[in-house]
Design a protein around this motif. Structure first.
Motif, short mmCIF file in Angstrom:
data_model
loop_
_atom_site.label_atom_id
_atom_site.label_comp_id
_atom_site.label_asym_id
_atom_site.label_seq_id
_atom_site.Cartn_x
_atom_site.Cartn_y
_atom_site.Cartn_z
N THR B 124 0.87 -1.17 0.00
CA THR B 124 0.00 0.00 0.00
C THR B 124 0.91 1.22 0.00
OG1 THR B 124 -1.66 -1.17 1.29
CG2 THR B 124 -1.83 1.23 1.24
N THR B 125 0.72 2.08 -0.99
CA THR B 125 1.56 3.28 -1.13
C THR B 125 0.72 4.52 -0.88
OG1 THR B 125 2.93 2.14 -2.75
CG2 THR B 125 3.06 4.54 -2.73
N GLU B 126 1.23 5.41 -0.05
CA GLU B 126 0.49 6.61 0.29
C GLU B 126 1.45 7.80 0.36
OE1 GLU B 126 -1.47 6.13 4.04
OE2 GLU B 126 -2.70 7.92 3.78
N VAL B 127 1.07 8.90 -0.23
CA VAL B 127 1.86 10.13 -0.13
C VAL B 127 1.42 10.83 1.16
CG1 VAL B 127 2.42 12.35 -1.21
CG2 VAL B 127 2.10 10.31 -2.62
N ILE B 128 2.33 10.96 2.12
CA ILE B 128 1.92 11.44 3.45
C ILE B 128 2.40 12.84 3.80
CG2 ILE B 128 1.60 9.12 4.41
CD1 ILE B 128 4.32 9.49 5.84
N ASP B 129 3.34 13.39 3.03
CA ASP B 129 3.79 14.75 3.37
C ASP B 129 4.49 15.38 2.16
OD1 ASP B 129 4.28 17.03 4.89
OD2 ASP B 129 6.17 16.29 5.69
N THR B 130 4.39 16.68 2.07
CA THR B 130 5.20 17.42 1.09
C THR B 130 5.45 18.82 1.65
OG1 THR B 130 5.42 18.15 -1.21
CG2 THR B 130 3.21 18.24 -0.27
N HIS B 131 6.63 19.34 1.38
CA HIS B 131 6.96 20.69 1.81
C HIS B 131 8.14 21.22 0.97
CE1 HIS B 131 9.22 17.86 4.38
NE2 HIS B 131 10.21 18.70 4.26
N VAL B 132 8.38 22.52 1.07
CA VAL B 132 9.48 23.14 0.33
C VAL B 132 10.41 23.81 1.33
CG1 VAL B 132 10.10 24.91 -1.38
CG2 VAL B 132 8.05 23.53 -1.71
N LYS B 133 11.73 23.61 1.14
CA LYS B 133 12.72 24.29 1.99
C LYS B 133 13.67 25.06 1.09
CE LYS B 133 13.16 21.17 5.96
NZ LYS B 133 14.03 20.15 6.57
N GLU B 134 14.21 26.13 1.63
CA GLU B 134 15.19 26.92 0.87
C GLU B 134 16.57 26.28 1.05
OE1 GLU B 134 15.68 29.49 -1.97
OE2 GLU B 134 13.71 29.29 -0.99
N GLY B 135 17.18 25.83 -0.06
CA GLY B 135 18.52 25.25 0.01
C GLY B 135 19.56 26.28 -0.37
N LYS B 136 20.85 25.86 -0.35
CA LYS B 136 21.95 26.78 -0.68
C LYS B 136 21.84 27.28 -2.12
CE LYS B 136 25.30 24.72 2.48
NZ LYS B 136 26.39 23.75 2.58
N GLY B 138 18.95 27.25 -3.96
CA GLY B 138 17.56 27.52 -4.34
C GLY B 138 16.60 26.60 -3.62
N PRO B 139 15.30 26.73 -3.92
CA PRO B 139 14.30 25.93 -3.20
C PRO B 139 14.38 24.44 -3.53
CG PRO B 139 13.28 27.20 -4.95
CD PRO B 139 14.70 27.62 -4.91
N ILE B 140 14.04 23.62 -2.53
CA ILE B 140 14.03 22.16 -2.69
C ILE B 140 12.65 21.67 -2.28
CG2 ILE B 140 15.09 19.98 -1.96
CD1 ILE B 140 17.54 21.64 -1.05
N ALA B 141 12.04 20.84 -3.14
CA ALA B 141 10.72 20.28 -2.83
C ALA B 141 10.89 18.86 -2.28
CB ALA B 141 9.86 20.27 -4.08
N PHE B 142 10.19 18.59 -1.19
CA PHE B 142 10.27 17.29 -0.53
C PHE B 142 8.94 16.55 -0.67
CE2 PHE B 142 14.20 17.54 2.02
CZ PHE B 142 14.50 18.89 1.85
N LEU B 143 9.02 15.24 -0.83
CA LEU B 143 7.83 14.40 -0.89
C LEU B 143 8.10 13.18 -0.01
CD1 LEU B 143 5.10 14.19 -2.57
CD2 LEU B 143 6.34 12.60 -4.03
N VAL B 144 7.15 12.84 0.86
CA VAL B 144 7.34 11.66 1.73
C VAL B 144 6.31 10.60 1.34
CG1 VAL B 144 7.51 10.81 4.09
CG2 VAL B 144 8.15 13.18 3.57
N ILE B 145 6.82 9.43 1.00
CA ILE B 145 5.97 8.33 0.54
C ILE B 145 6.05 7.18 1.54
CG2 ILE B 145 5.62 6.63 -1.31
CD1 ILE B 145 7.14 8.73 -3.12
N LYS B 146 4.88 6.72 1.97
CA LYS B 146 4.83 5.59 2.92
C LYS B 146 4.44 4.33 2.17
CE LYS B 146 2.47 4.11 7.15
NZ LYS B 146 1.45 4.49 8.14
N ASN B 147 5.27 3.30 2.27
CA ASN B 147 4.97 1.99 1.68
C ASN B 147 4.79 0.97 2.78
OD1 ASN B 147 5.10 2.47 -1.18
ND2 ASN B 147 7.30 2.77 -0.94
N THR B 148 3.66 0.29 2.78
CA THR B 148 3.43 -0.78 3.75
C THR B 148 3.40 -2.11 2.99
OG1 THR B 148 2.12 0.73 5.10
CG2 THR B 148 1.87 -1.63 5.56
N PHE B 149 4.40 -2.94 3.27
CA PHE B 149 4.52 -4.23 2.59
C PHE B 149 3.83 -5.30 3.44
CE2 PHE B 149 8.01 -1.59 1.22
CZ PHE B 149 8.03 -1.77 -0.15
N LYS B 150 2.95 -6.08 2.81
CA LYS B 150 2.15 -7.05 3.57
C LYS B 150 1.77 -8.23 2.67
CE LYS B 150 -1.69 -4.04 2.54
NZ LYS B 150 -2.70 -3.12 3.02
#
Lengths: 146, 167
Positions: B124-136, B138-150
């Motif tokens: 089961t794959t779910e996108v659980i978070d996203t945010h943008v941070k300022e890097g050295k 320029g901006p960096i976009a983050f995506l957090v993906i949760k995978n539950t293997f069963k």
């Protein structure tokens, strides 16, 4: 690790500050190719040197999951067959290339009993030959009590 | 709108998306090849008798194996891949986004049960978070993906929360 029974680490004997036996890894282009193949990873940065140079890197790059595999092995070699790796967190801070010796180190930073289980927390580091940290991490391992 | 803003907007649309997939059977050969590729000669990953003496029905997979497999499908034709080898469709980025580097930014894995050779695995794959941070640079976009293997009965083997960085 050999087929002989390794000495089993037990919770009661582990001390905060204890260091895990160091694990050294020397990756090669062949190893990276095999890792790309078995994980069906088509990202050229891991197997196509010409492409990696175009992106500004000095060579193909070690996969983030391969860094994680090395730190996993550091833990599983130490904990023995009766230990259980409960969790592992790995962050990639610096790229690594084939030919570099990567040294994996771990230090016990916490031990606690939770619901009758003996859990130890290990602070992890994978460092390159310039002593730069490529992949810091943290693991929680359940150990037999005695 | 800058390219990274477009990526960030795309990530926001993905937030909350969830899907289930049948991945297939974890074979004895897959485990042995994975262990060889990572250079780990733990006999639990290669020696059935050794594994059986320790209470397993067969050899087990290295804990991080299933979370490391990038593509469980047959794969795409070369013309359906970006120049960097990543898929044009079904990947993290939309096909019309160019000039963005995507890389792994770390992963948290919980290992609930070991995977024995022969286990049929679902995710089961779910996108659980996203945010943008300022890097050295320029901006960096983050995506957090949760995978539950069963398995088909819902027995969980591994939960992975993987951070992907786009910049």
């Amino acid at each position: 690790m050999s087929n002989t029974q390794p000495l089993q680490v037990v919770y009661s004997e582990v001390e905060i500050g204890e260091e895990l036996p160091i694990l050294k890894k020397n990756t090669s282009p062949l190893q990276l190719f095999r890792y790309s193949a078995i994980t069906w990873n088509t990202h050229r940065i891991h197997f196509d040197k010409e492409y990696a140079l175009k992106e500004g890197y000095p060579n193909i790059l070690v996969h983030s999951h391969l860094h994680g595999a090395f730190l996993t092995q550091l833990c599983t070699d130490w904990m023995g067959d009766r230990g259980e790796l409960k969790s592992l967190e790995v962050n990639i801070k610096r790229f690594a290339i084939p030919g570099e010796t990567l040294t994996c180190k771990g230090t016990v930073v916490e031990k606690k009993m939770v619901d009758g289980e003996g859990l130890v927390t290990i602070d992890l580091k994978e460092i390159n030959e310039q002593a730069e940290v490529c992949a810091p991490g943290r693991a929680v391992i359940k150990l037999p009590l005695v | 709108m800058t390219v990274i803003e477009k990526v960030s907007e795309h990530f926001r649309v993905m937030l909350g998306q969830k899907k289930e997939e049948h991945l297939g059977t974890i074979t004895d050969l897959m485990i042995k090849r994975y262990a060889l590729a990572i250079g780990d000669d733990n006999p639990l990953y290669s020696d059935r008798e050794y594994a059986r003496k320790r209470g397993y029905e067969d050899i087990i997979a290295p804990p991080n194996m299933v979370a490391s497999i990038v593509d469980w499908s047959v794969g795409l034709k070369e013309e359906d891949l970006h120049e960097d080898g990543t898929p044009k469709t079904g990947g993290i980025l939309p096909s019309n986004i160019q000039g963005i580097r995507v890389m792994g930014g770390g992963e948290m894995k919980k290992f609930i049960n070991p995977i024995v050779a022969g286990t049929d695995v679902y995710v089961t794959t779910e996108v659980i978070d996203t945010h943008v941070k300022e890097g050295k640079k320029g901006p960096i976009a983050f995506l957090v993906i949760k995978n539950t293997f069963k398995d088909a009965k819902g027995k969980i083997y591994c939960i992975s929360e993987r951070t992907v960085i786009a910049r």
